[in-house]
Design an enzyme around this catalytic site. Structure first.
Site, short mmCIF file in Angstrom:
data_model
loop_
_atom_site.label_atom_id
_atom_site.label_comp_id
_atom_site.label_asym_id
_atom_site.label_seq_id
_atom_site.Cartn_x
_atom_site.Cartn_y
_atom_site.Cartn_z
N CYS A 133 0.84 -1.21 0.00
CA CYS A 133 0.00 0.00 0.00
C CYS A 133 0.87 1.26 0.00
O CYS A 133 1.35 1.68 1.06
CB CYS A 133 -0.93 -0.02 1.21
SG CYS A 133 -2.01 1.43 1.28
N CYS A 136 -0.49 4.09 2.09
CA CYS A 136 -0.25 3.95 3.54
C CYS A 136 1.21 4.25 3.89
O CYS A 136 1.49 4.93 4.88
CB CYS A 136 -0.53 2.53 4.02
SG CYS A 136 -2.02 1.79 3.36
N ASP A 137 2.15 3.71 3.12
CA ASP A 137 3.55 3.69 3.57
C ASP A 137 4.50 4.52 2.71
O ASP A 137 5.67 4.68 3.09
CB ASP A 137 4.05 2.23 3.58
CG ASP A 137 3.23 1.37 4.54
OD1 ASP A 137 2.78 1.91 5.56
OD2 ASP A 137 3.05 0.18 4.27
#
Ligand code: NDP
Length: 308
Positions: A133, A136-137
């Site tokens: 992701c 997300c990261d």
């Protein structure tokens, strides 16, 4: 007999449990064999509203669970191994410990699993440079090279998103043709930070405690390259955890995502609702799963009230 069983305790299942418990339905939640879902595998979550300093993925889902338990939800760390949909209900569930449970309503929030490369280093370094992701990261990798695996629209989107942070983005795809739509592929190809490595197979993710590089094989020249990078984002598609339900008669799309009626959580079976990644082919974000969970609990509450 249970009024409401929720399968899955990621953000969708746990949010459904908070809403259903506050409505007095005493939901029984089966957490399965990956309690907390995919979020527990990411380190910090920085895009969930209400946490300006970020929050650990595990802490976030555990807090959701505690909140649901406070209102009377009951969580079990067992899996559902068989489902029998009965017209008009109650539906019959088999638990991994052998129990048979009947429930009037069912919320499926079983999640989806990102497809894996299945190469050495991938499992060991998951959460420490290996991620599925970029949203997300990605922001953790500023001014360093990163790699993206895959050749579909997600891979293009992830690669383009990562150009905001990384010094360069290496896109590694196993074939010489991209699967992505022309417009997405062109956009990625035009970006000066994205370097394409087509017809290349990733053979290893390298690093001690964190990713330090990847090894890939050019299938044409048979040449192996060790590419230094700080993260590898896999964008290989997702597999929704829906087989059990599809086999029981719950409608899914061609990729296995549970089909819900427009802007609701209603499936093709009355009393069976779906929320989160198993019913979301497009977004797959914790906040969206949480919203879908709230919606499923409200739909289930209405269904149960109407059935009384
Ligand atoms: P896709 O299934 O479309 O693509 C997956 C990619 O990963 C393929 O290129 C595939 O290779 C590759 N792959 C799969 N398994 C492996 C493996 N083991 N090793 C190496 N490579 C592998 O998934 P996406 O998530 O990209 O897209 C899913 C759907 O969502 C699509 O319909 C897409 O159009 C849509 N989408 C749309 C977006 C948009 O419009 N903005 C953004 C993101 C997704 P190969 O090609 O060789 O099979």
């Amino acid at each position: 007999m249970e009024k409401l069983v929720i399968i899955g305790n990621g953000p969708a299942g746990s949010t459904a449990a908070i809403y259903a418990a506050r409505a007095g339905l005493k939901p029984l939640v089966f957490a399965g064999n990956t309690p907390g879902g995919l979020l527990t595998q990411t380190s910090d979550v920085e895009n969930f509203p209400g946490f300006p300093d970020g929050v650990g993925g595990f802490d976030l889902v555990m807090n959701m669970q505690f909140q649901a338990e406070k209102f009377g939800a009951y969580f079990e760390y067992e899996e559902i191994t068989a489902v029998k949909i009965v017209s008009g209900g109650p539906h019959i569930l088999t638990v991994s410990d052998g129990r048979i449970i009947e429930t009037q309503a069912l919320i499926i929030a079983a999640g989806a699993v990102p497809k894996r490369l299945e190469v050495p280093g991938e499992d060991r370094l998951y959460g420490n440079g290996v991620s599925a992701c970029a949203t997300c990261d990605g922001a953790f990798y500023k001014d360093v090279p990163v790699a993206v695996a895959g050749g579909g629209d997600s891979a293009m989107e992830e690669a383009l998103f990562l150009t905001r942070f990384a010094s360069e983005v290496h896109l590694i795809h196993r074939r010489d043709q991209l699967r992505a739509s022309l417009i997405m592929a062109e956009r990625a190809k035009k970006h000066p930070k994205i370097k394409f490595h087509l017809n290349c197979l990733i053979t290893e993710i390298v690093g001690d405690k964190k990713v330090s590089g990847i090894r890939f094989l050019d299938r044409e020249s048979n040449k192996e390259t060790l590419l230094p990078c700080s993260a590898v984002f896999t964008a290989l598609g997702h597999t929704p955890c829906s087989k059990l339900f599809r086999d029981a008669g719950v409608e899914t799309d061609i990729s296995g995502f549970i089909v819900v009626k427009n802007n609701t959580s209603l499936t093709n079976i009355p009393g069976v609702f779906a929320a989160g990644d198993c019913a979301d082919p497009a977004y797959r974000q914790a906040i969206i799963a949480a919203g879908m969970g709230a919606r499923a609990a409200m739909d289930a509450e209405k269904f149960l009230a109407d059935a009384e």
